[in-house]
Design a protein around this motif. Structure first.
Motif, mmCIF file in Angstrom:
data_model
loop_
_atom_site.group_PDB
_atom_site.id
_atom_site.type_symbol
_atom_site.label_atom_id
_atom_site.label_comp_id
_atom_site.label_asym_id
_atom_site.label_seq_id
_atom_site.Cartn_x
_atom_site.Cartn_y
_atom_site.Cartn_z
ATOM 1 N N VAL A 1 2.472 -45.897 -12.091
ATOM 2 C CA VAL A 1 1.533 -45.709 -13.216
ATOM 3 C C VAL A 1 0.809 -44.392 -12.999
ATOM 4 O O VAL A 1 0.045 -44.295 -11.802
ATOM 5 N N TYR A 2 0.735 -43.240 -13.838
ATOM 6 C CA TYR A 2 -0.086 -42.060 -13.421
ATOM 7 C C TYR A 2 -1.085 -41.997 -14.330
ATOM 8 O O TYR A 2 -1.426 -42.264 -15.639
ATOM 9 N N TYR A 3 -2.344 -41.620 -13.541
ATOM 10 C CA TYR A 3 -3.675 -41.470 -14.045
ATOM 11 C C TYR A 3 -4.243 -40.179 -14.013
ATOM 12 O O TYR A 3 -4.142 -39.681 -13.122
ATOM 13 N N CYS A 4 -4.621 -39.666 -15.101
ATOM 14 C CA CYS A 4 -5.396 -38.306 -14.838
ATOM 15 C C CYS A 4 -6.802 -38.620 -14.712
ATOM 16 O O CYS A 4 -7.470 -39.607 -15.043
ATOM 17 N N ASN A 5 -7.478 -37.499 -14.338
ATOM 18 C CA ASN A 5 -8.832 -37.654 -13.456
ATOM 19 C C ASN A 5 -9.699 -36.499 -13.796
ATOM 20 O O ASN A 5 -9.019 -35.256 -13.466
ATOM 21 N N VAL A 6 -10.805 -36.698 -14.082
ATOM 22 C CA VAL A 6 -11.549 -35.423 -14.269
ATOM 23 C C VAL A 6 -12.887 -35.833 -13.598
ATOM 24 O O VAL A 6 -13.517 -36.770 -13.552
ATOM 25 N N VAL A 7 -13.466 -34.948 -12.725
ATOM 26 C CA VAL A 7 -14.709 -34.755 -11.963
ATOM 27 C C VAL A 7 -15.626 -33.905 -12.802
ATOM 28 O O VAL A 7 -15.330 -32.818 -12.966
ATOM 29 N N PHE A 8 -16.840 -34.602 -13.360
ATOM 30 C CA PHE A 8 -17.713 -33.739 -14.042
ATOM 31 C C PHE A 8 -19.369 -34.161 -13.774
ATOM 32 O O PHE A 8 -19.344 -35.528 -13.903
ATOM 33 N N THR A 9 -19.921 -33.278 -13.481
ATOM 34 C CA THR A 9 -21.410 -33.444 -12.843
ATOM 35 C C THR A 9 -21.269 -34.819 -11.784
ATOM 36 O O THR A 9 -22.083 -35.761 -11.972
ATOM 37 N N MET B 1 -9.834 -31.454 -11.731
ATOM 38 C CA MET B 1 -9.191 -32.303 -12.757
ATOM 39 C C MET B 1 -7.836 -32.517 -11.950
ATOM 40 O O MET B 1 -7.373 -31.730 -11.073
ATOM 41 N N GLY B 2 -7.089 -33.811 -12.110
ATOM 42 C CA GLY B 2 -6.121 -34.159 -11.146
ATOM 43 C C GLY B 2 -5.286 -35.430 -11.810
ATOM 44 O O GLY B 2 -5.471 -35.837 -12.851
ATOM 45 N N TRP B 3 -4.028 -35.599 -11.192
ATOM 46 C CA TRP B 3 -3.392 -36.639 -11.308
ATOM 47 C C TRP B 3 -3.173 -37.524 -10.189
ATOM 48 O O TRP B 3 -3.059 -37.232 -9.127
ATOM 49 N N HIS B 4 -3.484 -38.964 -10.414
ATOM 50 C CA HIS B 4 -3.380 -39.842 -9.278
ATOM 51 C C HIS B 4 -2.102 -41.041 -9.624
ATOM 52 O O HIS B 4 -1.855 -40.721 -10.972
ATOM 53 N N ARG B 5 -1.569 -41.618 -8.965
ATOM 54 C CA ARG B 5 -0.608 -42.549 -9.401
ATOM 55 C C ARG B 5 -0.689 -43.615 -8.337
ATOM 56 O O ARG B 5 -1.174 -43.787 -7.535
ATOM 57 N N GLN B 6 -0.354 -45.063 -8.864
ATOM 58 C CA GLN B 6 -0.464 -45.972 -8.420
ATOM 59 C C GLN B 6 1.189 -46.911 -8.383
ATOM 60 O O GLN B 6 1.507 -47.267 -9.653
#
Length: 117
Positions: free
Chosen positions: A94-102, A33-38
């Motif tokens: 702009v901050y985006y949350c991100n999830v990696v799943f399978t 799980m994480g946060w990215h920004r642009q």
């Protein structure tokens, strides 16, 4: 997996914000799980991430936010947080949350953070 980010806003330099990302699935099942920004005119970059969730977890922060930002999660609420302190104008974006799943990436809709000098 659905992600709903919130908590952005306008803040003065030196201030704080806490971003939240509510997920539709159980956090314990995710690979990361994480946060990215642009920032305006720039590419999206990774800000903070939690990996190895099922085996103790490992956190990563990009150098520019170390000591100021903290990523955390609440298993009961299926929510990931990004506590941002000592904000700087260069944190604007702009901050985006991100999830990696399978092995797939899922993204929230983004929440805007503006830090004024």
């Amino acid at each position: 997996v659905q992600l709903q980010a919130s908590g952005g806003g306008l803040v003065q330099a030196g201030g704080s914000l806490r971003l939240s990302c509510a997920t539709s699935g159980g956090i314990f099942a995710f690979d990361a799980m994480g946060w990215h920004r642009q920032a305006p005119g720039k590419q999206r970059e990774l800000v903070a991430r939690i990996t190895n969730i099922r085996s103790g977890s490992t956190t990563y922060y990009t150098d520019s936010v170390k000591g100021r930002f903290t990523i955390s999660r609440d298993y009961a609420k299926n929510t990931v947080y990004l506590q941002m302190n000592s904000l700087k104008p260069e944190d604007t974006g702009v901050y985006y949350c991100n999830v990696v799943f399978t092995n797939r990436n899922y993204w929230g809709q983004g929440t805007e953070v503006t830090v004024s000098s």
